[in-house]
Write a protein that holds these residues in place. Structure first.
Motif, PDB file in Angstrom:
ATOM      1  N   GLY A 249      12.010  -4.176  87.079  1.00 45.89           N
ATOM      2  CA  GLY A 249      12.585  -4.744  88.290  1.00 45.89           C
ATOM      3  C   GLY A 249      13.932  -4.133  88.602  1.00 45.89           C
ATOM      4  O   GLY A 249      14.554  -3.441  87.787  1.00 45.89           O
ATOM      5  N   ASN A 250      14.398  -4.417  89.796  1.00 45.39           N
ATOM      6  CA  ASN A 250      15.601  -3.766  90.292  1.00 45.39           C
ATOM      7  C   ASN A 250      16.834  -4.029  89.434  1.00 45.39           C
ATOM      8  O   ASN A 250      17.630  -3.124  89.176  1.00 45.39           O
ATOM      9  CB  ASN A 250      15.863  -4.206  91.733  1.00 45.39           C
ATOM     10  CG  ASN A 250      16.984  -3.445  92.383  1.00 45.39           C
ATOM     11  OD1 ASN A 250      18.122  -3.872  92.328  1.00 45.39           O
ATOM     12  ND2 ASN A 250      16.664  -2.304  92.971  1.00 45.39           N
ATOM     13  N   VAL A 251      17.007  -5.274  88.979  1.00 44.83           N
ATOM     14  CA  VAL A 251      18.185  -5.599  88.173  1.00 44.83           C
ATOM     15  C   VAL A 251      18.143  -4.871  86.839  1.00 44.83           C
ATOM     16  O   VAL A 251      19.172  -4.422  86.323  1.00 44.83           O
ATOM     17  CB  VAL A 251      18.290  -7.119  87.976  1.00 44.83           C
ATOM     18  CG1 VAL A 251      19.325  -7.460  86.922  1.00 44.83           C
ATOM     19  CG2 VAL A 251      18.659  -7.795  89.288  1.00 44.83           C
ATOM     20  N   VAL A 252      16.952  -4.735  86.281  1.00 52.99           N
ATOM     21  CA  VAL A 252      16.816  -3.998  85.016  1.00 52.99           C
ATOM     22  C   VAL A 252      17.253  -2.548  85.212  1.00 52.99           C
ATOM     23  O   VAL A 252      17.938  -1.970  84.355  1.00 52.99           O
ATOM     24  CB  VAL A 252      15.362  -4.078  84.517  1.00 52.99           C
ATOM     25  CG1 VAL A 252      15.156  -3.187  83.303  1.00 52.99           C
ATOM     26  CG2 VAL A 252      15.010  -5.519  84.177  1.00 52.99           C
ATOM     27  N   THR A 253      16.883  -1.960  86.336  1.00 48.28           N
ATOM     28  CA  THR A 253      17.298  -0.587  86.620  1.00 48.28           C
ATOM     29  C   THR A 253      18.803  -0.496  86.824  1.00 48.28           C
ATOM     30  O   THR A 253      19.460   0.416  86.321  1.00 48.28           O
ATOM     31  CB  THR A 253      16.567  -0.067  87.870  1.00 48.28           C
ATOM     32  OG1 THR A 253      15.156  -0.058  87.616  1.00 48.28           O
ATOM     33  CG2 THR A 253      17.016   1.341  88.221  1.00 48.28           C
ATOM     34  N   ARG A 254      19.368  -1.431  87.551  1.00 53.95           N
ATOM     35  CA  ARG A 254      20.802  -1.382  87.840  1.00 53.95           C
ATOM     36  C   ARG A 254      21.657  -1.522  86.583  1.00 53.95           C
ATOM     37  O   ARG A 254      22.788  -1.043  86.537  1.00 53.95           O
ATOM     38  CB  ARG A 254      21.166  -2.506  88.817  1.00 53.95           C
ATOM     39  CG  ARG A 254      20.554  -2.335  90.192  1.00 53.95           C
ATOM     40  CD  ARG A 254      21.091  -3.370  91.142  1.00 53.95           C
ATOM     41  NE  ARG A 254      20.311  -3.421  92.373  1.00 53.95           N
ATOM     42  CZ  ARG A 254      20.798  -3.783  93.540  1.00 53.95           C
ATOM     43  NH1 ARG A 254      22.068  -4.122  93.654  1.00 53.95           N
ATOM     44  NH2 ARG A 254      20.029  -3.817  94.603  1.00 53.95           N
ATOM     45  N   LEU A 255      21.119  -2.179  85.569  1.00 52.51           N
ATOM     46  CA  LEU A 255      21.875  -2.398  84.334  1.00 52.51           C
ATOM     47  C   LEU A 255      21.469  -1.426  83.230  1.00 52.51           C
ATOM     48  O   LEU A 255      21.739  -1.671  82.053  1.00 52.51           O
ATOM     49  CB  LEU A 255      21.688  -3.841  83.860  1.00 52.51           C
ATOM     50  CG  LEU A 255      22.280  -4.923  84.761  1.00 52.51           C
ATOM     51  CD1 LEU A 255      21.889  -6.313  84.269  1.00 52.51           C
ATOM     52  CD2 LEU A 255      23.801  -4.803  84.848  1.00 52.51           C
ATOM     53  N   GLN A 256      20.861  -0.304  83.593  1.00 52.16           N
ATOM     54  CA  GLN A 256      20.345   0.602  82.574  1.00 52.16           C
ATOM     55  C   GLN A 256      21.433   1.181  81.681  1.00 52.16           C
ATOM     56  O   GLN A 256      21.157   1.504  80.516  1.00 52.16           O
ATOM     57  CB  GLN A 256      19.567   1.742  83.238  1.00 52.16           C
ATOM     58  CG  GLN A 256      20.374   2.618  84.177  1.00 52.16           C
ATOM     59  CD  GLN A 256      19.520   3.717  84.779  1.00 52.16           C
ATOM     60  OE1 GLN A 256      19.120   4.649  84.090  1.00 52.16           O
ATOM     61  NE2 GLN A 256      19.217   3.602  86.067  1.00 52.16           N
ATOM     62  N   GLU A 257      22.650   1.296  82.154  1.00 49.73           N
ATOM     63  CA  GLU A 257      23.725   1.806  81.304  1.00 49.73           C
ATOM     64  C   GLU A 257      24.182   0.767  80.286  1.00 49.73           C
ATOM     65  O   GLU A 257      24.726   1.121  79.235  1.00 49.73           O
ATOM     66  CB  GLU A 257      24.907   2.235  82.179  1.00 49.73           C
ATOM     67  CG  GLU A 257      24.587   3.382  83.132  1.00 49.73           C
ATOM     68  CD  GLU A 257      25.754   3.675  84.064  1.00 49.73           C
ATOM     69  OE1 GLU A 257      26.865   3.169  83.804  1.00 49.73           O
ATOM     70  OE2 GLU A 257      25.549   4.394  85.064  1.00 49.73           O
ATOM     71  N   GLU A 258      23.954  -0.509  80.600  1.00 43.11           N
ATOM     72  CA  GLU A 258      24.466  -1.581  79.745  1.00 43.11           C
ATOM     73  C   GLU A 258      23.483  -1.974  78.637  1.00 43.11           C
ATOM     74  O   GLU A 258      23.914  -2.396  77.550  1.00 43.11           O
ATOM     75  CB  GLU A 258      24.782  -2.823  80.589  1.00 43.11           C
ATOM     76  CG  GLU A 258      26.106  -2.741  81.335  1.00 43.11           C
ATOM     77  CD  GLU A 258      26.104  -1.689  82.438  1.00 43.11           C
ATOM     78  OE1 GLU A 258      27.095  -0.951  82.572  1.00 43.11           O
ATOM     79  OE2 GLU A 258      25.085  -1.594  83.149  1.00 43.11           O
ATOM     80  N   TRP A 259      22.176  -1.900  78.900  1.00 38.41           N
ATOM     81  CA  TRP A 259      21.228  -2.362  77.889  1.00 38.41           C
ATOM     82  C   TRP A 259      21.441  -1.715  76.516  1.00 38.41           C
ATOM     83  O   TRP A 259      21.445  -2.420  75.501  1.00 38.41           O
ATOM     84  CB  TRP A 259      19.785  -2.128  78.350  1.00 38.41           C
ATOM     85  CG  TRP A 259      19.392  -2.789  79.638  1.00 38.41           C
ATOM     86  CD1 TRP A 259      18.893  -2.171  80.755  1.00 38.41           C
ATOM     87  CD2 TRP A 259      19.434  -4.181  79.965  1.00 38.41           C
ATOM     88  NE1 TRP A 259      18.628  -3.081  81.751  1.00 38.41           N
ATOM     89  CE2 TRP A 259      18.951  -4.326  81.285  1.00 38.41           C
ATOM     90  CE3 TRP A 259      19.835  -5.321  79.266  1.00 38.41           C
ATOM     91  CZ2 TRP A 259      18.856  -5.563  81.917  1.00 38.41           C
ATOM     92  CZ3 TRP A 259      19.748  -6.552  79.889  1.00 38.41           C
ATOM     93  CH2 TRP A 259      19.267  -6.667  81.189  1.00 38.41           C
ATOM     94  N   PRO A 260      21.626  -0.397  76.438  1.00 44.58           N
ATOM     95  CA  PRO A 260      21.787   0.216  75.101  1.00 44.58           C
ATOM     96  C   PRO A 260      23.032  -0.245  74.352  1.00 44.58           C
ATOM     97  O   PRO A 260      23.080  -0.160  73.125  1.00 44.58           O
ATOM     98  CB  PRO A 260      21.855   1.719  75.410  1.00 44.58           C
ATOM     99  CG  PRO A 260      21.192   1.880  76.737  1.00 44.58           C
ATOM    100  CD  PRO A 260      21.557   0.641  77.497  1.00 44.58           C
ATOM    101  N   THR A 261      24.045  -0.710  75.087  1.00 42.03           N
ATOM    102  CA  THR A 261      25.274  -1.146  74.414  1.00 42.03           C
ATOM    103  C   THR A 261      25.138  -2.547  73.831  1.00 42.03           C
ATOM    104  O   THR A 261      26.062  -3.032  73.174  1.00 42.03           O
ATOM    105  CB  THR A 261      26.472  -1.105  75.388  1.00 42.03           C
ATOM    106  OG1 THR A 261      26.267  -2.065  76.431  1.00 42.03           O
ATOM    107  CG2 THR A 261      26.617   0.282  76.000  1.00 42.03           C
ATOM    108  N   HIS A 262      24.016  -3.188  74.099  1.00 41.97           N
ATOM    109  CA  HIS A 262      23.760  -4.535  73.559  1.00 41.97           C
ATOM    110  C   HIS A 262      22.393  -4.523  72.879  1.00 41.97           C
ATOM    111  O   HIS A 262      21.390  -5.010  73.445  1.00 41.97           O
ATOM    112  CB  HIS A 262      23.786  -5.587  74.674  1.00 41.97           C
ATOM    113  CG  HIS A 262      25.091  -5.677  75.399  1.00 41.97           C
ATOM    114  ND1 HIS A 262      25.400  -4.884  76.486  1.00 41.97           N
ATOM    115  CD2 HIS A 262      26.185  -6.463  75.183  1.00 41.97           C
ATOM    116  CE1 HIS A 262      26.619  -5.188  76.912  1.00 41.97           C
ATOM    117  NE2 HIS A 262      27.114  -6.141  76.139  1.00 41.97           N
TER     118      HIS A 262
END
Length: 657
Positions: A249-262
């Motif tokens: 989904g769109n929010v998952v794409t927008r936060l793609q830089e943040e997921w790996p840091t958590h």
């Protein structure tokens, strides 16, 4: 590899894998979204997976949740929860151990425990009957039903104090900020305020247990769905650790830089994340999980690897002309809060204009604007009409291209399609022929949503929008003359805009009130993936990034030079508009689909019965949908764009090109 550097994967299976192993997939759409029509993401994914032979169970938990909330079963259960909480707090009260917050909570519980729950449940059932029947078209009855829904949500909220659960959707507040990861993680475990844990227990876990899918996919399109979606993921992982959980989904794409840091997201909540468009990426993920291809070969994929969270380099963009018809089979099409079936349809991906410096709706796509030709649009819409016995369509494009608008209108008339439709559109010089608007209305166009943003041409040029006031005026007048309902979206405070220039927008809206049937006026929000945030110095602003907001979708900003409207001043002007100028547009029904159906039913954009009664306007209360209560900004938008504005309550000021 294509000329633009994207790896284009042509085959649906790895070479030599003629006998692909099929999987069972469950797709979930979480709250909160409007309960008036399906969202397009799940049917788009389902169509591709079923075409490849996979078994798919798609569940719109959003509409199932509202249907549950307004049922006697759930309300009796809430009554028990309220009573238990009251007795526990009264025990603490006897020991003089109450905190100030608990004192307030106990007062609310005592108030709600006096509610006659049987009567409330009966009225809720009647309200659901009204919105699903022809009584819907009696505005007094519809307003009564909507107010009952609000009353029920207040009752339910008391059981999750201090959460505020609101109808109309997308305004609920659990008290946790979705932009702060530590609060997100805390919310997922909070049994007191996180209503979605109970929704998951009652609507999600039982069906997962019954169906036993190999993979569960959760589509998170808006920030308002983030807490519910992640709650579902985590509880599914805990109850069924053998099931692979993926999110998209769109929010998952927008936060793609943040997921790996958590890493906690991948360790505890979901297994993989699909970025950008997901139809074939999900298909190939299923093949990888079945051993048919390396997981490192799946495009658009983020996953937990041997050395941490990894993101595959290949990005795949869908070929819109080759995609199958969206598959709505299995969704509860007669359960939505409307008396007629309404289906979304998407002819284009991305925005044909694609230049507005305030807009980040295109973040859900990696590639350029694409679409299908008009004749294919017609064939697919007619196929959906006939298959699902549906004559009302939401054309969910970012902004409907003028050439397609003309041709689709013409073909719908030629084919005597007999449908009604609505879409988002941009003010265009090529749409200044009155006969064109008559043709659009004849084809079934009922309502249009315009992203005006400003009525000052200097500011519009700063936005790289380049619309002209004369064109706005002509488009609005001609569309109105043809019987089309015009909804205008605008905002104050674009960096560099002065107060006088903002007043130009207010004056334009007031002066053209006869041609503007509904309006949303908000304030500028600096969404993180916009050109203005990428180059703030160019626009004379400073972006302030707060460390605790480590899942940001927008930023606070300040002006570098005096003269322009500050963020606070823009907010104050927007609030002032709703307090002083909004009354001519205050409507008693607050969903775009509800207004759409009224125009379809009565065949005119002159609908005095759906506007606030004079006595309600004078009272200035919130007894009328949207009256005085001004909109909340949603950073919405995704590849299956279903985030057009809801009447007077929800604004998406980056809509409409």
């Amino acid at each position: 590899m294509s000329a633009n550097g994207l790896v284009q994967i042509e085959g649906l299976t790895p070479p030599g894998n003629a006998h692909r192993k099929t999987s069972k997939v469950m797709l979930l759409f979480p709250p909160e979204w409007v309960p008036t029509a399906p969202y397009l993401a799940l049917p788009s994914l389902t169509a591709v997976l079923r075409q490849a032979g996979h078994e798919v169970v798609q569940k719109d938990i959003n509409i199932e949740m509202y249907d549950l909330f307004f049922s006697d079963t759930f309300l009796f259960w809430i009554s028990g929860r309220l009573d238990l909480q009251r007795r526990l707090l009264e025990e603490r009260e006897r020991r003089a151990a109450l905190t100030d917050q608990e004192t307030d909570q106990l007062a609310l519980l005592r108030e709600k425990c006096t509610v006659e729950v049987f009567d409330l449940a009966e009225r809720a059932a009647e309200a659901k009957r009204i919105v699903r029947s022809q009584d819907f078209y009696d505005a007094d009855k519809l307003e009564w039903a909507l107010n009952i829904f609000r009353e029920v949500m207040q009752y339910i909220s008391a059981a999750y104090y201090p959460a505020s659960l609101v109808f109309y959707p997308m305004e609920s507040n659990l008290g946790y900020r979705p932009g702060v990861s530590r609060e997100v993680f805390a919310c997922l475990e909070d049994e007191q305020v996180n209503v979605y844990r109970d929704v998951c227990r009652q609507l999600v876990l039982p069906v997962v247990n019954r169906e036993q899918p190999h993979v569960v996919g959760v589509s998170i399109g808006t920030q308002m769905q983030l807490l519910a979606g992640l709650t579902f993921c985590k509880m599914i992982k805990q109850a069924f650790p053998h099931i692979h959980v993926t999110v998209g989904g769109n929010v998952v794409t927008r936060l793609q830089e943040e997921w790996p840091t958590h890493p906690q997201f991948f360790n505890e909540i979901f297994d993989t994340a699909i970025l950008y468009e997901g139809e074939h990426a999900l298909l190939w993920l299923l093949e990888a999980l079945a051993g048919g291809r390396p997981i490192s070969s799946v495009p658009n994929l983020m996953y937990r690897g041997t050395v941490g969270v990894e993101t595959n380099k290949e990005i795949y963009t869908e070929k819109t002309t080759a995609l199958p018809l969206p598959d709505f089979d299995g969704l509860p099409l007669d359960q939505y809060f409307v008396p007629e079936r309404i289906l979304p349809y998407l002819a284009t991906r991305g925005c044909y204009w694609g230049r507005c410096t305030f807009c980040d709706h295109g973040q859900g796509y990696f590639d350029q604007y694409r679409g299908v030709p008009a004749h294919q649009v017609i064939e697919q819409v007619l196929a959906l009409r006939d298959k699902y016995h549906c004559r009302h369509f939401l054309f969910s494009d970012e902004s409907y291209p003028p050439a397609l608008f003309k041709k689709v209108s013409q073909l719908l008339v030629e084919r005597n399609a007999g449908i009604k439709w609505t879409t988002l559109i941009r003010f265009e010089e090529t749409l200044q022929d009155q006969e064109l608007w008559y043709l659009a209305a004849k084809s079934g166009c009922c309502t249009l949503y315009y992203g005006m943003e400003s009525a000052n041409e200097r500011v519009l040029n700063l936005m790289d929008k380049h619309a002209k006031k004369s064109v706005m005026r002509t488009n609005l007048m001609q569309a109105s003359q043809a019987g089309i309902w015009n909804h205008v979206m605008a905002f104050y405070g674009f960096p560099g805009e002065t107060r006088d220039e903002a007043e130009d927008t207010r004056r334009f809206i007031l002066e053209h009130q006869p041609y503007i049937h509904s309006v949303e006026l908000f304030y500028f929000v600096a969404y993180r993936h916009t050109p203005i945030v990428r180059s703030p110095e160019k626009f004379g602003i400073t972006i302030h990034k707060q460390p605790e907001y480590d899942l940001p979708l927008d930023y606070y900003y300040t002006l570098n030079e005096p003269g322009g409207l500050s963020c606070l001043e823009a907010m104050e002007m927007a609030e002032q508009f709703y307090q002083q100028d909004f009354h001519p547009w205050a409507v008693r029904v607050n969903a775009r689909e509800h207004v759409f159906l009224y125009i379809s039913k009565f065949g005119t954009n002159r609908l005095p019965q759906i506007y606030a009664k004079p006595e309600d306007r004078l009272r200035g209360t919130d007894s009328v949908s949207g009256l005085v209560t001004w909109p909340v900004a949603l950073g919405e938008g995704d590849g299956n764009k279903e985030d057009g504005p809801t009447m007077t309550r929800v604004v998406s000021h980056a809509s409409g090109g």
